[in-house]
Design an enzyme around this catalytic site. Structure first.
Site, PDB file in Angstrom:
ATOM      1  N   TYR A 103       0.805  -1.219   0.000  1.00  0.00           N
ATOM      2  CA  TYR A 103       0.000   0.000   0.000  1.00  0.00           C
ATOM      3  C   TYR A 103       0.841   1.275   0.000  1.00  0.00           C
ATOM      4  CZ  TYR A 103      -4.196  -2.784   0.809  1.00  0.00           C
ATOM      5  OH  TYR A 103      -5.228  -3.672   0.669  1.00  0.00           O
ATOM      6  N   ASP A 117       9.255  -7.433  -4.673  1.00  0.00           N
ATOM      7  CA  ASP A 117       8.254  -7.998  -3.773  1.00  0.00           C
ATOM      8  C   ASP A 117       8.360  -9.516  -3.813  1.00  0.00           C
ATOM      9  OD1 ASP A 117       5.622  -6.605  -2.343  1.00  0.00           O
ATOM     10  OD2 ASP A 117       5.362  -8.744  -2.713  1.00  0.00           O
ATOM     11  N   LYS A 155       6.634   9.851  13.897  1.00  0.00           N
ATOM     12  CA  LYS A 155       5.645   9.075  13.148  1.00  0.00           C
ATOM     13  C   LYS A 155       4.692   8.350  14.091  1.00  0.00           C
ATOM     14  CE  LYS A 155       3.622   6.201  10.276  1.00  0.00           C
ATOM     15  NZ  LYS A 155       2.550   6.601   9.365  1.00  0.00           N
ATOM     16  N   ASN A 198       0.233   9.078  14.852  1.00  0.00           N
ATOM     17  CA  ASN A 198      -0.870   8.121  14.864  1.00  0.00           C
ATOM     18  C   ASN A 198      -1.401   7.865  16.271  1.00  0.00           C
ATOM     19  OD1 ASN A 198      -0.980   7.706  12.066  1.00  0.00           O
ATOM     20  ND2 ASN A 198       0.721   6.273  12.149  1.00  0.00           N
ATOM     21  N   CYS A 243      -1.704   1.437  10.777  1.00  0.00           N
ATOM     22  CA  CYS A 243      -1.019   2.521  11.505  1.00  0.00           C
ATOM     23  C   CYS A 243      -1.617   2.749  12.888  1.00  0.00           C
ATOM     24  CB  CYS A 243      -1.066   3.810  10.683  1.00  0.00           C
ATOM     25  SG  CYS A 243      -0.076   3.753   9.180  1.00  0.00           S
ATOM     26  N   LYS A 291     -11.635   1.717   6.754  1.00  0.00           N
ATOM     27  CA  LYS A 291     -12.124   3.060   6.478  1.00  0.00           C
ATOM     28  C   LYS A 291     -12.772   3.074   5.110  1.00  0.00           C
ATOM     29  CE  LYS A 291      -9.262   6.444   5.565  1.00  0.00           C
ATOM     30  NZ  LYS A 291      -9.559   6.844   4.182  1.00  0.00           N
ATOM     31  N   ARG A 331      -6.841  -4.707   6.980  1.00  0.00           N
ATOM     32  CA  ARG A 331      -5.843  -4.961   8.033  1.00  0.00           C
ATOM     33  C   ARG A 331      -6.273  -4.321   9.346  1.00  0.00           C
ATOM     34  NH1 ARG A 331      -0.407  -2.785   5.436  1.00  0.00           N
ATOM     35  NH2 ARG A 331      -1.883  -1.149   4.840  1.00  0.00           N
TER      36      ARG A 331
END
Length: 428
Positions: free
Chosen positions: A12, A32, A204, A208, A258, A314, A321
């Site tokens: 993402y 990846d 960071k 959150n 997050c 959301k 997740r």
């Protein structure tokens, strides 16, 4: 500046980041471990949902500026954007970060810049990543440069915010911070703030954690208001008219990689000093149970069918997740309710239970439980709700549905106390 970059992790954050660098003139190799994702990207397709990303990836792949593969390669800059899940005890699982760092070791050259974008606990750069590099004989901060530059973007707006948001660049030393900042200056229009790696890590996490604690306050207000017979949503709206108050909105819990995870990275490093943060986590984790408690007042017979609307954490994304909706779903299954599950953004291969269409989900249901604020839920087909549901009732934990039909009973966090009153009247 050389223009070859290797992005390890194409999820993402990694894929939008890789595409943005490619669109800014870099030659980008994305790495990846998922062969299906690699194949899709090399066809100019995407394996995640994000606004504008499909068009951008198709463009840069066709231009030859982005290609994907299973192994790293030589580059001038390496960006690590792999997941950092938490263990059963909520401590950070750094296995992916360590593995990604080790995977690039054969390809590092003198003068390279290595940037970790993954969200990590304080001192991870100093105590975990740098030692891996030093074990290979590198003088970190002199021969090669190491920095933490945490992502700070909102799903649904990632491509916009990658460019416009202020960027924090924390180097293991000043030279590393400056080298990493040069990389982002190629496309970032927002301010670029240089600091130490540990300050960037903590900043960071606190961004959150601030939101998690604020949401916990709103969720606790919902519980208090339900107990006292108060409209919690009106209280929040009124309080937010104060120029120095910004109460967030309540919901069924907190999800995503997050907000629901990052506070634990602080707690594990200083458990005795992070009491408020820990309490906020407990409050938000309790909300799925609170939602089910309220639902059981509306539909007390657990043989009844519930239409569950929304699995993503959301609105308007496919990311499930840490989603509280998944927790609510599990509790309802344990309670024995029959479920019709509808989410227009989540694909069937993402989950191990059957997804339904709108009509299938609501047929014979006694309540629609809204757990995600997708745009598709804001205006529902009320004629079908009245005709297909056994009882046309909506319990909206996101306060997003607009109801016009008088035959539909609507509950949200503003009128939960009316459920209690209704049950009391029925009982009497």
């Amino acid at each position: 500046m050389s223009k070859n970059i290797c992005v390890v992790g194409l999820g993402y954050i990694g894929l939008p980041t890789a595409a943005m660098f490619a669109d800014s003139g870099w030659n980008v190799v994305g790495v990846d471990i998922n062969p299906i994702a690699v194949e899709k990207i090399n066809r100019g397709e995407i394996h995640i949902e994000e606004v504008g990303l499909a068009e951008l990836v198709e463009k840069v792949v066709q231009q030859g500026n982005l290609r994907a593969q299973l192994e790293p390669t030589y580059a001038d800059c390496f960006i690590i954007a792999v997941p950092t899940p938490h263990n059963e005890d909520h401590t950070a699982n750094l296995d992916y970060v360590i593995a990604a760092t080790k995977s690039i070791l054969p390809y590092i050259k003198e003068g390279n810049t290595i940037i970790v974008e993954s969200t990590i606990p304080p001192r991870t750069i100093d105590d975990v990543v740098a030692p891996v590099l030093r074990e290979q004989g590198w003088n970190v901060g002199e021969d090669i440069y190491l920095a933490h530059c945490p992502e700070r973007v909102l799903p649904g707006r990632i491509l916009i915010e990658l460019v416009e948001n202020t960027r924090i660049v924390g180097g293991i030393n000043e030279k590393s911070a400056e080298k990493a900042a040069e990389v982002y200056r190629s496309f970032v229009k927002g301010k670029i703030l240089l600091t130490s790696a540990v300050s960037a890590e903590m900043a960071k996490l606190m961004e959150n954690t601030y939101r998690d604690v604020n949401i916990a306050l709103a969720n606790e207000l919902v519980k208090i208001s339900e107990h006292l017979g108060i409209n919690a949503l009106e209280v929040i709206e009124l309080a937010n008219h104060h120029p120095r108050v910004n109460l967030h909105l309540p919901g069924p819990g907190v999800g995503g990689h997050c907000l629901a995870v990052d506070p634990y990275f602080i707690i594990e490093k200083a458990p005795e000093q992070s009491v408020l943060i820990s309490d906020a986590r407990q409050i938000n984790n309790s909300m799925p149970y609170f939602v089910v408690e309220q639902l059981k007042k509306i539909v007390p017979d657990n043989r009844s069918k519930i239409a569950v609307f929304g699995l993503a954490y959301k609105g308007n994304i496919d990311d499930i997740r840490e989603s509280p909706a998944m927790d609510v779903l599990n509790i309802l299954q344990q309670e024995g309710y029959r479920l019709g599950i509808y989410d227009p953004h989540v694909q069937q291969e993402q989950v191990n239970f059957k997804l339904s269409s709108f009509e299938e989900a609501i047929s014979d249901a006694e309540c629609i439980l809204v757990l995600t604020d997708h745009n598709e839920f804001k205006s529902l087909n009320e004629e079908q709700i009245v005709n297909l549901m056994k009882k046309p009732v909506i319990f909206d934990t996101r306060n997003c549905v607009k109801v016009h039909e008088d035959k539909i009973t609507y509950y949200n966090y503003g009128n939960l106390h009316e459920i209690k009153s209704l049950q009391t009247q029925t009982f009497n």
